[in-house]
Write a protein that holds these residues in place. Sequence first.
Motif, PDB file in Angstrom:
ATOM      1  N   TYR A   1      -1.820  35.880  37.427  1.00 14.33           N
ATOM      2  CA  TYR A   1      -2.172  34.609  38.054  1.00 14.33           C
ATOM      3  C   TYR A   1      -1.070  34.097  38.955  1.00 14.33           C
ATOM      4  O   TYR A   1      -1.340  33.405  39.929  1.00 14.33           O
ATOM      5  CB  TYR A   1      -2.619  33.604  36.994  1.00 14.33           C
TER       6      TYR A   1
ATOM      7  N   ASN B   1     -19.651  28.754  34.843  1.00 17.93           N
ATOM      8  CA  ASN B   1     -20.219  29.092  33.536  1.00 17.93           C
ATOM      9  C   ASN B   1     -19.403  30.123  32.769  1.00 17.93           C
ATOM     10  O   ASN B   1     -19.409  30.128  31.543  1.00 17.93           O
ATOM     11  CB  ASN B   1     -21.648  29.612  33.686  1.00 17.93           C
ATOM     12  N   ARG B   2     -18.737  31.016  33.499  1.00 18.22           N
ATOM     13  CA  ARG B   2     -18.027  32.109  32.839  1.00 18.22           C
ATOM     14  C   ARG B   2     -16.548  32.162  33.193  1.00 18.22           C
ATOM     15  O   ARG B   2     -15.910  33.183  33.041  1.00 18.22           O
ATOM     16  CB  ARG B   2     -18.688  33.428  33.201  1.00 18.22           C
ATOM     17  N   ASP B   3     -16.003  31.065  33.660  1.00 12.12           N
ATOM     18  CA  ASP B   3     -14.596  31.064  34.077  1.00 12.12           C
ATOM     19  C   ASP B   3     -13.661  31.448  32.939  1.00 12.12           C
ATOM     20  O   ASP B   3     -12.671  32.135  33.154  1.00 12.12           O
ATOM     21  CB  ASP B   3     -14.199  29.698  34.634  1.00 12.12           C
ATOM     22  N   GLY B   4     -13.941  31.002  31.739  1.00 11.89           N
ATOM     23  CA  GLY B   4     -13.096  31.336  30.592  1.00 11.89           C
ATOM     24  C   GLY B   4     -13.007  32.828  30.364  1.00 11.89           C
ATOM     25  O   GLY B   4     -11.937  33.365  30.041  1.00 11.89           O
ATOM     26  N   LEU B   5     -14.112  33.528  30.539  1.00 11.89           N
ATOM     27  CA  LEU B   5     -14.108  34.984  30.388  1.00 11.89           C
ATOM     28  C   LEU B   5     -13.214  35.636  31.437  1.00 11.89           C
ATOM     29  O   LEU B   5     -12.497  36.595  31.148  1.00 11.89           O
ATOM     30  CB  LEU B   5     -15.527  35.527  30.498  1.00 11.89           C
TER      31      LEU B   5
ATOM     32  N   TYR C   1     -10.579  34.318  32.863  1.00 16.07           N
ATOM     33  CA  TYR C   1      -9.171  34.066  32.557  1.00 16.07           C
ATOM     34  C   TYR C   1      -8.677  34.861  31.356  1.00 16.07           C
ATOM     35  O   TYR C   1      -7.476  35.076  31.204  1.00 16.07           O
ATOM     36  CB  TYR C   1      -8.933  32.569  32.348  1.00 16.07           C
ATOM     37  N   LEU C   2      -9.558  35.312  30.512  1.00 21.45           N
ATOM     38  CA  LEU C   2      -9.164  36.109  29.343  1.00 21.45           C
ATOM     39  C   LEU C   2      -9.042  37.605  29.632  1.00 21.45           C
ATOM     40  O   LEU C   2      -8.667  38.379  28.759  1.00 21.45           O
ATOM     41  CB  LEU C   2     -10.167  35.894  28.210  1.00 21.45           C
TER      42      LEU C   2
END
Length: 135
Positions: free
Chosen positions: A20, A47-51, A53-54
């Motif tokens: 990042y 909707n899937r930003d967390g995925l 970032y992981l």
Amino acid sequence: MKKIILSGIITGAFLFILSYGCLYLGIRFFPTLFIDYNNPLFNSEGNRDGLFYLHAFVISFALSWFWDRFKGLLKGHFILRGFEFGFIYAMVSLLPVMWITFSSLDITIFMVLSWFLYGFAQAVIAGILLGKLNP
């Protein structure tokens, strides 16, 4: 199993910060390279930003397990082992995935090449870290 998990967490944190940081610097200093991403294909509406970032941790745990299984086949200094590990991962996993991605989606060759090089760099860095953390 503890070594795999601990190595995965440390490697994931390192890749997360590095990825990042490089993304931020890339957008800041080379914004024209990222214009192609202003495309509905890349918009998940949050909707899937967390995925997203992981991803550094997902790849780190997978590579940590892969390293633990096959580290005995890699010989030499830990840096050389890291490069060989990254190359093996790139040829076995990234190349076929990038091939099918380019052939099935309306994206540029530059995007695919940048993703390939990004994945290769991640795997090399992970291999070097894993070579030190779990020799």
